[in-house]
Design a protein around this motif. Structure first.
Motif, short mmCIF file in Angstrom:
data_model
loop_
_atom_site.label_atom_id
_atom_site.label_comp_id
_atom_site.label_asym_id
_atom_site.label_seq_id
_atom_site.Cartn_x
_atom_site.Cartn_y
_atom_site.Cartn_z
N LYS A 18 10.44 14.37 3.55
CA LYS A 18 9.55 14.84 4.68
C LYS A 18 8.76 13.16 4.99
O LYS A 18 7.72 13.48 6.02
CB LYS A 18 8.68 15.43 4.57
N ALA A 19 8.93 12.09 4.38
CA ALA A 19 8.21 11.17 4.83
C ALA A 19 7.76 10.68 6.35
O ALA A 19 7.14 9.88 6.79
CB ALA A 19 8.69 9.80 4.03
N ALA A 20 8.78 10.53 6.75
CA ALA A 20 8.60 10.30 8.65
C ALA A 20 7.57 11.12 9.23
O ALA A 20 7.36 10.71 10.02
CB ALA A 20 10.70 10.70 9.03
N ARG A 21 7.30 12.31 8.43
CA ARG A 21 6.62 13.07 9.06
C ARG A 21 5.16 12.77 8.92
O ARG A 21 4.10 13.17 9.94
CB ARG A 21 6.41 15.08 8.63
N TYR A 22 4.97 11.91 8.08
CA TYR A 22 3.52 11.14 7.72
C TYR A 22 2.99 10.36 8.92
O TYR A 22 3.92 9.75 9.93
CB TYR A 22 3.64 10.71 6.75
N GLY A 59 -4.97 10.20 8.81
CA GLY A 59 -5.28 9.69 7.14
C GLY A 59 -4.19 8.90 6.07
O GLY A 59 -3.52 8.89 5.92
N SER A 60 -5.79 8.97 4.77
CA SER A 60 -3.76 8.29 4.02
C SER A 60 -3.03 8.79 2.98
O SER A 60 -2.68 9.68 3.82
CB SER A 60 -5.23 8.03 2.53
N ALA A 61 -2.23 7.78 3.32
CA ALA A 61 -0.92 8.79 2.40
C ALA A 61 -1.18 9.10 1.16
O ALA A 61 -0.26 9.97 1.14
CB ALA A 61 0.06 7.16 2.29
N LEU A 62 -1.90 9.14 0.52
CA LEU A 62 -2.33 9.53 -1.11
C LEU A 62 -2.72 11.47 -1.09
O LEU A 62 -1.99 12.42 -1.37
CB LEU A 62 -3.15 9.05 -1.79
N SER A 63 -4.41 11.08 0.45
CA SER A 63 -4.20 12.29 0.96
C SER A 63 -3.15 12.68 0.90
O SER A 63 -2.85 14.59 1.30
CB SER A 63 -5.02 12.19 1.83
N SER A 123 0.95 -1.70 -0.12
CA SER A 123 -0.01 -0.04 0.54
C SER A 123 0.96 1.70 -0.12
O SER A 123 2.11 0.87 0.62
CB SER A 123 -1.13 -0.60 1.38
N ALA A 124 0.26 2.41 -0.41
CA ALA A 124 1.46 3.74 0.09
C ALA A 124 1.15 3.66 0.72
O ALA A 124 2.59 4.74 1.82
CB ALA A 124 0.21 4.78 -0.43
N GLU A 125 0.68 3.26 2.22
CA GLU A 125 0.83 3.39 3.29
C GLU A 125 2.52 2.64 3.75
O GLU A 125 3.88 3.35 4.55
CB GLU A 125 -0.28 3.32 4.59
N GLU A 126 2.53 1.99 3.45
CA GLU A 126 3.99 0.54 3.45
C GLU A 126 4.60 1.00 3.39
O GLU A 126 6.58 1.26 3.40
CB GLU A 126 3.33 -0.46 3.14
N LEU A 127 4.16 2.17 1.61
CA LEU A 127 5.95 2.12 1.10
C LEU A 127 6.14 3.68 1.26
O LEU A 127 6.80 3.81 1.63
CB LEU A 127 5.72 2.71 -0.17
N LEU A 128 5.05 4.89 2.05
CA LEU A 128 5.80 6.14 2.56
C LEU A 128 6.39 5.00 3.89
O LEU A 128 7.44 6.55 4.30
CB LEU A 128 4.37 6.64 2.81
N ARG A 129 6.25 4.27 4.77
CA ARG A 129 7.01 3.84 5.65
C ARG A 129 8.47 3.81 5.70
O ARG A 129 9.13 3.60 6.51
CB ARG A 129 6.32 2.81 6.90
N ARG A 130 8.33 2.72 4.53
CA ARG A 130 9.57 2.19 3.64
C ARG A 130 10.69 3.55 3.24
O ARG A 130 11.89 3.65 3.68
CB ARG A 130 9.50 1.75 2.55
N VAL A 131 10.00 4.27 2.50
CA VAL A 131 11.08 5.81 2.02
C VAL A 131 11.33 6.35 3.63
O VAL A 131 12.46 6.84 3.53
CB VAL A 131 9.86 6.31 1.53
#
Length: 198
Positions: A75-79, A84-88, A20-28
């Protein structure tokens, strides 16, 4: 062809589910460049679409989209998933960047118009003009900062970008009635802050 002559295909393996985008963002956030490439593929289209809609210039939208994706990497760590969702989250960054670009462009146009309207018989005093513009912008920025995010973004989209209430509602993902209320309340607060007579 008999049973022996038929080709036998290996049994189908269960297809791997894409992260998911959320998982990808966590890895980023952990510095995973491969995850960023996958996230890029996932969000680049929506980011470019939103930027194009706000800016109405494909070239500027492409520049903003690149800036947004660099910001996502940094800034991925700030998500915060609970907000809300990663896309949002990514689209919020894109929207703010695009609106900032519109404001900067509009400020340049306003300066040029003011310079063009000045009496040509009078020498153009750049220092005075620059000082007055700076004070005016600072005052407007202070008053805009006093508004809620939704009021500020609604007003910018409606009055700077020429969006209709339903279009503003679509971009901000809220009900059109909410947009009308926020714009009305925001304009009242701006008028009071700037000391504009009714």
């Amino acid at each position: 062809m008999g049973e022996r002559g038929r080709l036998r295909l290996p049994p189908d393996e269960a297809p791997a589910t894409a992260p998911s985008a959320e998982e990808l963002l966590r890895r980023v956030a952990a510095g995973d460049e491969t995850a960023f490439a996958s996230l890029y593929d996932l969000v680049a289209g929506p980011v470019l679409g939103l930027a194009t809609r706000v800016l109405r210039s494909h070239a500027q939208a492409e520049e903003v989209a690149q800036e947004v994706l660099v910001e996502v990497w940094r800034k991925a760590a700030r998500y915060e998933p609970e907000r809300g969702s990663a896309l949002s989250w990514v689209l919020t960054i894109a929207h703010r960047r695009a609106v900032d670009r519109v404001r900067a462009h509009q400020a340049g146009v306003d300066r040029e118009e003011r310079a063009g309207l000045m009496d040509v018989r009078r020498p153009f005093d750049e220092v005075t003009e620059s000082a007055l513009a700076g004070l005016e912008q600072q005052r407007v920025r202070q008053c805009l900062a006093a508004l809620t995010d939704l009021q500020r973004e609604s007003i910018v989209l409606a009055y700077y970008n020429g969006y209709t209430y339903p279009e503003v509602a679509e971009v901000l993902q809220v009900a059109p009635g909410t947009v009308k209320t926020r714009i009305r309340d925001g304009l009242i607060r701006l008028r009071d802050c700037l000391g504009v007579d009714r």
